[in-house]
Design a protein around this motif. Structure first.
Motif, PDB file in Angstrom:
ATOM      1  N   LEU A 170     -27.646 -71.880  25.269  1.00  0.00           N
ATOM      2  CA  LEU A 170     -26.745 -73.118  26.015  1.00  0.00           C
ATOM      3  C   LEU A 170     -27.229 -73.473  27.808  1.00  0.00           C
ATOM      4  CD1 LEU A 170     -23.716 -74.664  25.999  1.00  0.00           C
ATOM      5  CD2 LEU A 170     -22.366 -72.321  27.103  1.00  0.00           C
ATOM      6  N   VAL A 202     -26.064 -75.391  30.828  1.00  0.00           N
ATOM      7  CA  VAL A 202     -25.028 -75.379  32.058  1.00  0.00           C
ATOM      8  C   VAL A 202     -25.165 -75.768  32.988  1.00  0.00           C
ATOM      9  CG1 VAL A 202     -24.120 -74.031  30.227  1.00  0.00           C
ATOM     10  CG2 VAL A 202     -24.903 -72.850  32.372  1.00  0.00           C
ATOM     11  N   ARG A 248     -23.778 -74.610  36.424  1.00  0.00           N
ATOM     12  CA  ARG A 248     -23.014 -73.421  36.882  1.00  0.00           C
ATOM     13  C   ARG A 248     -22.662 -73.444  38.533  1.00  0.00           C
ATOM     14  NH1 ARG A 248     -23.810 -67.201  34.753  1.00  0.00           N
ATOM     15  NH2 ARG A 248     -22.307 -66.479  35.944  1.00  0.00           N
ATOM     16  N   ASP A 291     -20.369 -68.708  24.484  1.00  0.00           N
ATOM     17  CA  ASP A 291     -19.755 -68.435  25.666  1.00  0.00           C
ATOM     18  C   ASP A 291     -20.287 -69.059  27.054  1.00  0.00           C
ATOM     19  OD1 ASP A 291     -17.439 -68.048  23.218  1.00  0.00           O
ATOM     20  OD2 ASP A 291     -17.165 -66.566  23.921  1.00  0.00           O
ATOM     21  N   ALA A 292     -19.690 -70.020  27.362  1.00  0.00           N
ATOM     22  CA  ALA A 292     -19.952 -71.283  28.511  1.00  0.00           C
ATOM     23  C   ALA A 292     -19.782 -70.182  29.892  1.00  0.00           C
ATOM     24  CB  ALA A 292     -19.580 -72.540  28.930  1.00  0.00           C
ATOM     25  N   SER A 349     -18.012 -73.538  35.061  1.00  0.00           N
ATOM     26  CA  SER A 349     -19.971 -73.843  34.671  1.00  0.00           C
ATOM     27  C   SER A 349     -19.248 -75.037  34.289  1.00  0.00           C
ATOM     28  CB  SER A 349     -20.692 -72.991  33.829  1.00  0.00           C
ATOM     29  OG  SER A 349     -20.178 -72.630  32.646  1.00  0.00           O
ATOM     30  N   PRO A 356     -20.856 -77.504  30.228  1.00  0.00           N
ATOM     31  CA  PRO A 356     -21.375 -77.548  29.312  1.00  0.00           C
ATOM     32  C   PRO A 356     -22.474 -78.421  29.407  1.00  0.00           C
ATOM     33  CG  PRO A 356     -20.349 -75.870  28.917  1.00  0.00           C
ATOM     34  CD  PRO A 356     -19.447 -76.549  29.969  1.00  0.00           C
ATOM     35  N   SER A 389     -26.405 -78.055  24.369  1.00  0.00           N
ATOM     36  CA  SER A 389     -26.759 -76.777  22.674  1.00  0.00           C
ATOM     37  C   SER A 389     -28.595 -76.592  22.674  1.00  0.00           C
ATOM     38  CB  SER A 389     -26.095 -76.036  21.972  1.00  0.00           C
ATOM     39  OG  SER A 389     -25.418 -76.959  20.973  1.00  0.00           O
TER      40      SER A 389
END
Length: 378
Positions: free
Chosen positions: A104, A106, A108, A139-140, A144, A146, A149
């Motif tokens: 993932l 992200v 953040r 899971d994020a 954060s 996303p 992916s």
């Protein structure tokens, strides 16, 4: 990596950072919080969302391009405006030798004032997924956003060809947000509830503008002035509203739905007939509507008398020519009469009217008015 977040570092809030992260009020979710998302737009105006997009830059690496976003924290923390002002390369770890995984990507936020992680900055991160036979994205992390992916197949590495970028390894998870009151271009967030009645979003996939009515997104043309799609409403909102009912256009008359009959367009004329040799046009009137015409033309003989034999036969006599646009689509037979006798007239697609038969032993005498009437398809 030139990733900037406004009002986050304890020191060093520069004028450049302030300008780059000044996004203004954003799409709210409650009175104290906004949506998280990426600000829309591209330099060419071609696509709804260009910021923070991702594309491959190597077997195991990808570039995240410049863009602006907002990451919303809990109400007490507020929204964190973030700007990536330069394209940034991310490198993914090699694949597991046994199973694939999904990583993932992200955006953040670290804020030591609230998370006690001793950092106060924004970061682009790859959250590594767990290798499994049927992997899913992890899971994020808290606070954060996303972005994407990325599926990493087993044993993937630079030496084995890397990530299958061209085969759909990347899933776009970005969502959009705009300033409060603006029309939101939908991107992965068509089903997110609105925050106030009267909010709008442009659902490009469904090809219509939508308005949040307090309970759901309503196609805007259904509200005012447009034709409501089939099956969307059972009761009209105002007289004159239209709906599509299984292919039939209906109009709400205040009490019920009535199949709509458009006004009949009618055209008339009294000009344009050309008399032929030996005849004078006395009058002409015509009416046409929906491809059907009715004409009445009156001519009088100004030449020598034409006698008719006992069988009613004589050489076809050209009387006149009808104007263009008022001629039959194919050969048409009509009636003719002068009060002393009657017969049949032929009207050709070229508009010429010929008298073909007449009463036996009759005569076409000068000064008598012959009336020809016909109704035909144009």
């Amino acid at each position: 990596m030139a990733l900037r977040s406004g009002w986050l570092p304890p020191t060093g809030q520069t004028r450049v950072t302030t300008r780059l992260t000044s996004h203004g009020a954003t799409t709210p979710v409650n009175p104290l919080a906004s949506r998280s998302g990426v600000l829309p737009g591209t330099s060419e105006g071609t696509y709804p969302l260009g910021g923070l997009r991702l594309s491959s830059s190597g077997p195991m690496s990808a570039t995240v391009y410049a863009g602006r976003a907002v990451v919303q924290g809990p109400n007490v923390q507020g929204a964190y405006p973030v700007t990536l002002d330069a394209d940034t390369v991310l490198t993914f770890g090699d694949g597991d030798p046994v199973n694939p995984r999904v990583d993932l990507v992200v955006l953040r936020i670290y804020d030591d004032e609230f998370d006690n992680l001793t950092r106060s900055e924004a970061a682009l991160e790859i959250i590594k997924g767990q290798p499994k036979a049927q992997p899913s994205a992890p899971d994020a992390p808290p606070l954060s956003l996303p972005l994407f992916s990325v599926r990493v197949e087993k044993s993937a590495s630079a030496g084995t060809g890397g990530i299958a970028w061209a085969a759909g390894a990347v899933t776009d998870l970005r969502t959009t947000l705009v300033g409060v009151g603006g029309i939101l271009p939908v991107h992965n967030n068509a089903g997110v509830p609105g925050s106030y009645p009267g909010q709008y979003q442009d659902n490009d996939s469904a090809h219509y503008l939508q308005r949040w009515d307090g309970k759901g997104w309503v196609a805007y043309p259904k509200e005012i002035g447009g034709i409501a799609p089939n099956g969307t409403i059972s009761t009209g909102g105002y007289p004159g509203q239209f709906r599509d009912n299984n292919g039939t256009l209906q109009r709400w008359n205040g009490n019920g739905w009535v199949s709509y009959q458009p006004p009949v367009e009618v055209e008339t004329t009294a000009n344009g007939v050309t008399p032929l040799n030996g005849w004078t046009v006395v009058s002409f009137s015509a009416r046409r509507s929906r491809g059907l015409a009715t004409v009445l033309v009156t001519v009088t003989r100004n030449g020598a008398t034409i006698n008719v034999d006992s069988a009613g036969n004589f050489n076809d006599e050209p009387l006149c020519t009808l104007p263009a646009g008022w001629r039959p689509a194919f050969d048409h037979e009509s009636s003719a009469c002068d009060g002393f006798g009657d017969g049949g007239a032929y009207i050709s697609p070229s508009g010429q009217v010929n008298l073909r038969t007449w009463s036996s032993n009759g005569a076409l005498v000068a000064g008598r008015n012959i009336r020809i009437s016909a109704t035909y398809v144009l």
